[in-house]
Design a protein around this motif. Structure first.
Motif, PDB file in Angstrom:
ATOM      1  N   PHE A   8      45.404  33.967  35.283  1.00 52.38           N
ATOM      2  CA  PHE A   8      43.901  34.784  34.838  1.00 52.38           C
ATOM      3  C   PHE A   8      42.843  33.904  35.138  1.00 52.38           C
ATOM      4  O   PHE A   8      41.868  34.473  35.880  1.00 52.38           O
ATOM      5  N   GLU A   9      42.653  32.714  35.130  1.00 48.76           N
ATOM      6  CA  GLU A   9      41.663  31.732  35.388  1.00 48.76           C
ATOM      7  C   GLU A   9      41.503  31.574  37.049  1.00 48.76           C
ATOM      8  O   GLU A   9      40.356  31.831  37.484  1.00 48.76           O
ATOM      9  N   ALA A  10      42.483  31.586  37.412  1.00 50.08           N
ATOM     10  CA  ALA A  10      42.432  31.430  38.943  1.00 50.08           C
ATOM     11  C   ALA A  10      42.204  32.857  39.702  1.00 50.08           C
ATOM     12  O   ALA A  10      41.345  32.887  40.537  1.00 50.08           O
ATOM     13  N   ALA A  11      42.529  33.919  39.055  1.00 50.99           N
ATOM     14  CA  ALA A  11      42.281  35.313  39.459  1.00 50.99           C
ATOM     15  C   ALA A  11      40.673  35.435  39.399  1.00 50.99           C
ATOM     16  O   ALA A  11      39.996  36.036  40.042  1.00 50.99           O
ATOM     17  N   SER A  12      40.198  34.997  38.165  1.00 49.27           N
ATOM     18  CA  SER A  12      38.528  35.282  37.943  1.00 49.27           C
ATOM     19  C   SER A  12      38.004  34.388  38.972  1.00 49.27           C
ATOM     20  O   SER A  12      37.019  34.601  39.262  1.00 49.27           O
ATOM     21  N   ALA A  13      38.576  33.184  39.484  1.00 52.20           N
ATOM     22  CA  ALA A  13      37.724  32.518  40.342  1.00 52.20           C
ATOM     23  C   ALA A  13      37.814  33.023  41.982  1.00 52.20           C
ATOM     24  O   ALA A  13      36.880  32.603  42.746  1.00 52.20           O
ATOM     25  N   VAL A  14      38.538  34.076  42.085  1.00 49.82           N
ATOM     26  CA  VAL A  14      38.549  34.624  43.675  1.00 49.82           C
ATOM     27  C   VAL A  14      37.480  35.622  43.483  1.00 49.82           C
ATOM     28  O   VAL A  14      37.389  36.343  42.755  1.00 49.82           O
ATOM     29  N   GLY A  15      37.190  35.648  44.764  1.00 47.61           N
ATOM     30  CA  GLY A  15      36.318  36.797  45.079  1.00 47.61           C
ATOM     31  C   GLY A  15      36.736  38.363  44.871  1.00 47.61           C
ATOM     32  O   GLY A  15      37.960  38.265  45.109  1.00 47.61           O
ATOM     33  N   HIS A  16      35.697  39.066  44.491  1.00 44.92           N
ATOM     34  CA  HIS A  16      36.436  40.333  44.383  1.00 44.92           C
ATOM     35  C   HIS A  16      36.747  41.113  45.644  1.00 44.92           C
ATOM     36  O   HIS A  16      37.363  42.285  45.352  1.00 44.92           O
ATOM     37  N   ARG A  17      36.539  40.583  46.835  1.00 45.62           N
ATOM     38  CA  ARG A  17      37.059  41.060  48.011  1.00 45.62           C
ATOM     39  C   ARG A  17      38.495  40.779  48.315  1.00 45.62           C
ATOM     40  O   ARG A  17      38.836  41.392  49.380  1.00 45.62           O
ATOM     41  N   ASP A  18      38.775  39.575  47.847  1.00 51.84           N
ATOM     42  CA  ASP A  18      39.837  39.038  48.395  1.00 51.84           C
ATOM     43  C   ASP A  18      41.412  39.655  47.338  1.00 51.84           C
ATOM     44  O   ASP A  18      41.675  38.956  46.620  1.00 51.84           O
ATOM     45  N   ASN A  19      41.435  41.002  47.828  1.00 51.63           N
ATOM     46  CA  ASN A  19      42.713  41.675  47.121  1.00 51.63           C
ATOM     47  C   ASN A  19      43.646  41.089  47.291  1.00 51.63           C
ATOM     48  O   ASN A  19      44.689  40.957  46.476  1.00 51.63           O
ATOM     49  N   ASP A  20      44.125  40.451  48.326  1.00 54.41           N
ATOM     50  CA  ASP A  20      45.536  39.489  48.717  1.00 54.41           C
ATOM     51  C   ASP A  20      45.606  38.799  47.545  1.00 54.41           C
ATOM     52  O   ASP A  20      46.945  38.643  47.082  1.00 54.41           O
ATOM     53  N   LYS A  21      44.698  37.807  47.389  1.00 51.42           N
ATOM     54  CA  LYS A  21      44.727  36.865  46.321  1.00 51.42           C
ATOM     55  C   LYS A  21      44.994  37.145  44.795  1.00 51.42           C
ATOM     56  O   LYS A  21      45.792  36.961  44.140  1.00 51.42           O
ATOM     57  N   LEU A  22      44.044  38.363  44.608  1.00 50.83           N
ATOM     58  CA  LEU A  22      44.263  38.902  43.364  1.00 50.83           C
ATOM     59  C   LEU A  22      45.613  39.672  43.045  1.00 50.83           C
ATOM     60  O   LEU A  22      46.268  39.670  42.187  1.00 50.83           O
ATOM     61  N   TYR A  23      46.218  40.292  44.142  1.00 49.64           N
ATOM     62  CA  TYR A  23      47.506  40.880  44.056  1.00 49.64           C
ATOM     63  C   TYR A  23      48.740  39.733  43.912  1.00 49.64           C
ATOM     64  O   TYR A  23      49.581  40.044  43.207  1.00 49.64           O
ATOM     65  N   GLU A  24      48.482  38.639  44.450  1.00 50.47           N
ATOM     66  CA  GLU A  24      49.465  37.625  44.259  1.00 50.47           C
ATOM     67  C   GLU A  24      49.299  37.084  42.665  1.00 50.47           C
ATOM     68  O   GLU A  24      50.404  36.697  42.163  1.00 50.47           O
ATOM     69  N   PHE A  25      48.093  36.897  42.234  1.00 51.89           N
ATOM     70  CA  PHE A  25      48.120  36.521  40.800  1.00 51.89           C
ATOM     71  C   PHE A  25      48.538  37.361  40.123  1.00 51.89           C
ATOM     72  O   PHE A  25      49.153  37.299  38.921  1.00 51.89           O
TER      73      PHE A  25
END
Length: 121
Positions: free
Chosen positions: A61-78
């Motif tokens: 969750f901390e790593a996902a919060s550090a990802v930009g809101h437009r980086d959907n691939d990274k959010l999906y990975e987390f």
């Protein structure tokens, strides 16, 4: 002498095709109660499996919060990683409760047998 015995043992292992890691795995009986108790002890101990899974989920969750809101691939990975952590926790809890349910089932069978014996007297 010890070195020669070690070499002989390693040569035999290679020659006979023995998988040492597979042979050293813990051979556990199929008893659901004992398995559930072992997993429960490891799950609930300080720094055990429950703490590890909680720490992993928090890190995701901390790593996902550090990802930009437009980086959907990274959010999906987390999100998938968090789902897998929850799935592992669900499997462990299922093993624990299966052991507890087996204890209760055995107790119920014992009570029924005792009642049957008393009725026969």
């Amino acid at each position: 002498m010890r070195n020669a015995l070690t070499r002989l043992a390693l040569w035999l292992v290679r020659r006979l095709g023995i998988n040492v890691l597979e042979q050293t795995r813990l051979n556990t009986p199929a008893d659901a109660v004992a398995r559930g108790q072992r997993w429960e002890a490891f799950y609930h101990e300080e720094g055990g499996l429950a703490d590890m899974i909680a720490r992993l989920r928090q890190d995701y969750f901390e790593a996902a919060s550090a990802v930009g809101h437009r980086d959907n691939d990274k959010l999906y990975e987390f999100a998938v990683a968090d789902r897998m952590a929850r799935e592992i926790e669900r499997e462990v809890v299922q093993i624990i409760y299966t052991g507890k349910a087996e204890v209760e089932r055995r107790a119920a069978v014992e009570r029924e047998n005792s009642a049957r014996i008393l009725r026969a007297l």
